[in-house]
Enzyme design. Structure first.
Site, PDB file in Angstrom:
ATOM      1  N   CYS A 133     -46.484 -43.403  -8.115  1.00  0.00           N
ATOM      2  CA  CYS A 133     -46.653 -42.360  -8.004  1.00  0.00           C
ATOM      3  C   CYS A 133     -48.498 -41.951  -7.673  1.00  0.00           C
ATOM      4  O   CYS A 133     -48.990 -42.019  -7.676  1.00  0.00           O
ATOM      5  CB  CYS A 133     -47.186 -42.683  -9.969  1.00  0.00           C
ATOM      6  SG  CYS A 133     -48.274 -41.127 -10.174  1.00  0.00           S
ATOM      7  N   CYS A 136     -51.112 -40.017  -9.692  1.00  0.00           N
ATOM      8  CA  CYS A 136     -51.602 -41.605 -10.237  1.00  0.00           C
ATOM      9  C   CYS A 136     -52.530 -41.794  -8.902  1.00  0.00           C
ATOM     10  O   CYS A 136     -54.229 -42.054  -9.896  1.00  0.00           O
ATOM     11  CB  CYS A 136     -51.161 -42.484 -11.163  1.00  0.00           C
ATOM     12  SG  CYS A 136     -49.565 -42.092 -11.681  1.00  0.00           S
ATOM     13  N   ASP A 137     -52.714 -42.304  -8.523  1.00  0.00           N
ATOM     14  CA  ASP A 137     -53.544 -43.400  -7.671  1.00  0.00           C
ATOM     15  C   ASP A 137     -53.798 -42.964  -6.196  1.00  0.00           C
ATOM     16  O   ASP A 137     -54.670 -42.448  -4.979  1.00  0.00           O
ATOM     17  CB  ASP A 137     -51.664 -44.330  -6.727  1.00  0.00           C
ATOM     18  CG  ASP A 137     -51.692 -45.338  -8.280  1.00  0.00           C
ATOM     19  OD1 ASP A 137     -52.403 -45.242  -8.820  1.00  0.00           O
ATOM     20  OD2 ASP A 137     -51.455 -45.656  -8.052  1.00  0.00           O
TER      21      ASP A 137
HETATM   22  C1  LIG Z   1     -49.133 -48.883 -11.710  1.00  0.00           C
HETATM   23  C2  LIG Z   1     -48.898 -48.119 -12.386  1.00  0.00           C
HETATM   24  C3  LIG Z   1     -50.436 -46.977 -12.943  1.00  0.00           C
HETATM   25  C4  LIG Z   1     -49.781 -45.926 -13.496  1.00  0.00           C
HETATM   26  N1  LIG Z   1     -50.800 -45.182 -13.277  1.00  0.00           N
HETATM   27  C5  LIG Z   1     -51.164 -43.513 -14.091  1.00  0.00           C
HETATM   28  C6  LIG Z   1     -52.263 -42.694 -13.981  1.00  0.00           C
HETATM   29  O1  LIG Z   1     -52.811 -43.819 -13.377  1.00  0.00           O
HETATM   30  N2  LIG Z   1     -52.335 -41.879 -15.170  1.00  0.00           N
HETATM   31  C7  LIG Z   1     -50.993 -41.766 -16.054  1.00  0.00           C
HETATM   32  O2  LIG Z   1     -51.270 -40.573 -16.377  1.00  0.00           O
HETATM   33  N3  LIG Z   1     -50.044 -42.465 -15.393  1.00  0.00           N
HETATM   34  C8  LIG Z   1     -49.944 -43.102 -14.779  1.00  0.00           C
HETATM   35  N4  LIG Z   1     -48.804 -43.904 -14.733  1.00  0.00           N
HETATM   36  C9  LIG Z   1     -47.324 -43.460 -15.059  1.00  0.00           C
HETATM   37  C10 LIG Z   1     -47.892 -44.013 -17.066  1.00  0.00           C
HETATM   38  O3  LIG Z   1     -47.951 -45.492 -17.166  1.00  0.00           O
HETATM   39  C11 LIG Z   1     -46.449 -43.630 -17.521  1.00  0.00           C
HETATM   40  O4  LIG Z   1     -45.921 -42.291 -17.813  1.00  0.00           O
HETATM   41  C12 LIG Z   1     -46.527 -44.221 -19.024  1.00  0.00           C
HETATM   42  O5  LIG Z   1     -46.690 -45.404 -19.086  1.00  0.00           O
HETATM   43  C13 LIG Z   1     -44.924 -43.853 -19.549  1.00  0.00           C
HETATM   44  O6  LIG Z   1     -44.867 -43.717 -20.967  1.00  0.00           O
HETATM   45  P1  LIG Z   1     -44.026 -44.402 -22.145  1.00  0.00           P
HETATM   46  O7  LIG Z   1     -44.631 -45.070 -23.157  1.00  0.00           O
HETATM   47  O8  LIG Z   1     -42.572 -43.632 -21.553  1.00  0.00           O
HETATM   48  O9  LIG Z   1     -43.119 -45.686 -21.114  1.00  0.00           O
HETATM   49  P2  LIG Z   1     -43.988 -47.194 -21.045  1.00  0.00           P
HETATM   50  O10 LIG Z   1     -44.903 -47.297 -20.462  1.00  0.00           O
HETATM   51  O11 LIG Z   1     -43.135 -47.210 -19.445  1.00  0.00           O
HETATM   52  O12 LIG Z   1     -43.629 -48.268 -21.781  1.00  0.00           O
HETATM   53  C14 LIG Z   1     -41.740 -48.543 -22.201  1.00  0.00           C
HETATM   54  C15 LIG Z   1     -42.029 -49.271 -23.097  1.00  0.00           C
HETATM   55  O13 LIG Z   1     -40.966 -50.016 -24.099  1.00  0.00           O
HETATM   56  C16 LIG Z   1     -39.941 -51.578 -24.204  1.00  0.00           C
HETATM   57  N5  LIG Z   1     -38.984 -51.298 -23.538  1.00  0.00           N
HETATM   58  C17 LIG Z   1     -38.332 -51.001 -22.641  1.00  0.00           C
HETATM   59  N6  LIG Z   1     -36.954 -51.116 -22.965  1.00  0.00           N
HETATM   60  C18 LIG Z   1     -37.379 -52.446 -23.919  1.00  0.00           C
HETATM   61  C19 LIG Z   1     -36.102 -52.641 -25.263  1.00  0.00           C
HETATM   62  N7  LIG Z   1     -35.199 -52.779 -24.919  1.00  0.00           N
HETATM   63  N8  LIG Z   1     -36.447 -53.588 -26.251  1.00  0.00           N
HETATM   64  C20 LIG Z   1     -37.768 -52.945 -26.832  1.00  0.00           C
HETATM   65  N9  LIG Z   1     -38.705 -52.619 -26.319  1.00  0.00           N
HETATM   66  C21 LIG Z   1     -38.377 -52.273 -24.631  1.00  0.00           C
HETATM   67  C22 LIG Z   1     -41.535 -51.644 -22.531  1.00  0.00           C
HETATM   68  O14 LIG Z   1     -41.837 -53.066 -23.541  1.00  0.00           O
HETATM   69  C23 LIG Z   1     -42.629 -51.377 -22.823  1.00  0.00           C
HETATM   70  O15 LIG Z   1     -43.604 -51.192 -23.709  1.00  0.00           O
HETATM   71  C24 LIG Z   1     -48.533 -45.373 -14.329  1.00  0.00           C
HETATM   72  C25 LIG Z   1     -47.418 -46.164 -13.764  1.00  0.00           C
HETATM   73  C26 LIG Z   1     -47.339 -47.240 -13.101  1.00  0.00           C
HETATM   74  C27 LIG Z   1     -46.537 -47.944 -12.962  1.00  0.00           C
END
Ligand SMILES: Cc1cc2nc3c(=O)[nH]c(=O)nc-3n(C[C@H](O)[C@H](O)[C@H](O)COP(=O)(O)OP(=O)(O)OC[C@H]3O[C@@H](n4cnc5c(N)ncnc54)[C@H](O)[C@@H]3O)c2cc1C
Length: 319
Positions: A133, A136-137
């Site tokens: 990303c 992000c980084d």
């Molecule tokens: C290393 C890294 C660094 C990042 N840094 C940044 C940053 O600095 N700033 C920024 O804005 N964004 C950053 N991002 C991006 C950001 O993390 C994502 O955009 C954000 O987390 C998305 O949120 P979400 O709630 O959609 O999903 P996610 O955070 O992906 O969460 C998904 C959730 O769904 C759950 N899940 C999946 N399948 C199932 C299932 N079958 N049953 C029950 N639960 C399930 C998982 O356990 C998890 O809790 C980064 C991403 C990464 C990988």
């Protein structure tokens, strides 16, 4: 146990939906999944989430989200959803423990996962120079050389974003052409700090504690060499976590959940989607939280309307 709303996923989208839903007085359960707190628990510093002027560690931020959701009465179960039945009333979720959750509405917030190359050094140096990303980084590598792997629109976007921060951007492209749209290709080719390496694949990310370079191979000559870089950005796509919804809910060709314009409604009544699982474009914590808020508001309105109609029908039948 029967709930007003069951939320699948405990990232920024799921927790934000829970905060809004619980504060609206709804009975609400979050199924946290295999990664409680979501993707941000895999990173260290988050510097672009509003409200944290000094930055915050990803796991700490997600801990704050969880505490805020629990403060308003959201329940959390640390389990995985294995199977869903979304067209029935109530909707049903089967957990790995064998428990079955019943709920009137469901919010899907299962996120997505970046695709990786599987080369030497990639996972060892993940978070220490290896990233998926640029938004992000990228800031951490300002003024320094970086590499971007991939030749699609996303890779071009990442390279263009990084070109404004970094001294040099090396794009590593397997073929002699890109898959990206012509306009993106033109923008990349006309950016002097982006160097395109055709027929080139990375074979090892180098560095002890952080990335120091990438060993690449030219596919036609077989020659190998090291390009010194401090950041290594893999931009070969993401996989939305939608396997368990296949065949029940409308997905786009990449597997992302399709939501109706300007809303979080899916093609199934009472099922809403928020966060990265429905967003192939922005994929940020703040946008995930924003759509989590939208999903809770959409679900709350849907529940109120449905209950009003059910009550009106019952009154008409009895009179
Ligand atoms: C290393 C890294 C660094 C990042 N840094 C940044 C940053 O600095 N700033 C920024 O804005 N964004 C950053 N991002 C991006 C950001 O993390 C994502 O955009 C954000 O987390 C998305 O949120 P979400 O709630 O959609 O999903 P996610 O955070 O992906 O969460 C998904 C959730 O769904 C759950 N899940 C999946 N399948 C199932 C299932 N079958 N049953 C029950 N639960 C399930 C998982 O356990 C998890 O809790 C980064 C991403 C990464 C990988």
């Amino acid at each position: 146990m029967r709930y007003d709303i069951a939320i699948i996923g405990s990232g920024p989208a799921g927790y934000t939906a829970a905060i809004y839903g619980a504060r609206a007085g709804l009975r609400l359960l979050i199924v946290a999944g295999a990664e409680p707190g979501g993707q941000l628990t895999r990173t260290s510093e988050v510097e672009n989430y509003p409200g944290y002027p000094d930055g915050v560690l990803g796991p700490k931020m997600m801990e704050d989200f969880r505490r805020q959701a629990e403060r308003f009465g959201a329940e959390i179960v640390y389990d995985q959803v294995e199977k869903v039945e979304l067209r029935e009333d109530p909707k049903r979720l089967w957990l790995s423990s064998g428990e079955i959750i019943e709920s009137e509405a469901v919010i899907i917030a299962t996120g997505s996962s970046p695709k990786w190359l599987g080369i030497e050094g990639e996972q060892r140096l993940y978070g220490a120079g290896v990233s998926a990303c640029a938004v992000c980084d990228g800031f951490f590598y300002r003024g320094q050389p970086v590499a971007v792997v991939g030749g699609g629109d996303t890779a071009c976007e990442e390279a263009l974003y990084l070109s404004k921060l970094c001294s040099e951007v090396h794009m590593l492209i397997r073929r002699d052409q890109m898959r990206a749209s012509k306009i993106m290709q033109d923008r990349v080719r006309h950016t002097p700090t982006i160097h395109i390496h055709w027929h080139t694949i990375p074979i090892e990310v180098l560095g002890e504690k952080s990335v120091e370079g990438v060993r690449v191979r030219h596919l036609q000559s077989g020659d190998e060499r090291v390009i010194p870089v401090k950041g290594f950005f893999v931009a070969i796509g993401h996989k939305p976590n939608t396997d368990i919804f296949q065949g029940q809910i409308e997905l786009d060709p990449q597997g992302y959940i399709v939501t109706k314009p300007k809303s979080t409604h899916t093609n199934i009544e009472g099922v809403f989607a928020a966060g990265d699982v429905q967003d192939p474009v922005y994929r940020q914590a703040v946008t995930a939280a924003g759509t989590g808020c939208m999903a809770a508001l959409d679900a709350e309105r849907w529940l109120s309307e449905r209950r009003f109609l059910l009550k009106a029908t019952a009154t008409n039948q009895s009179s």
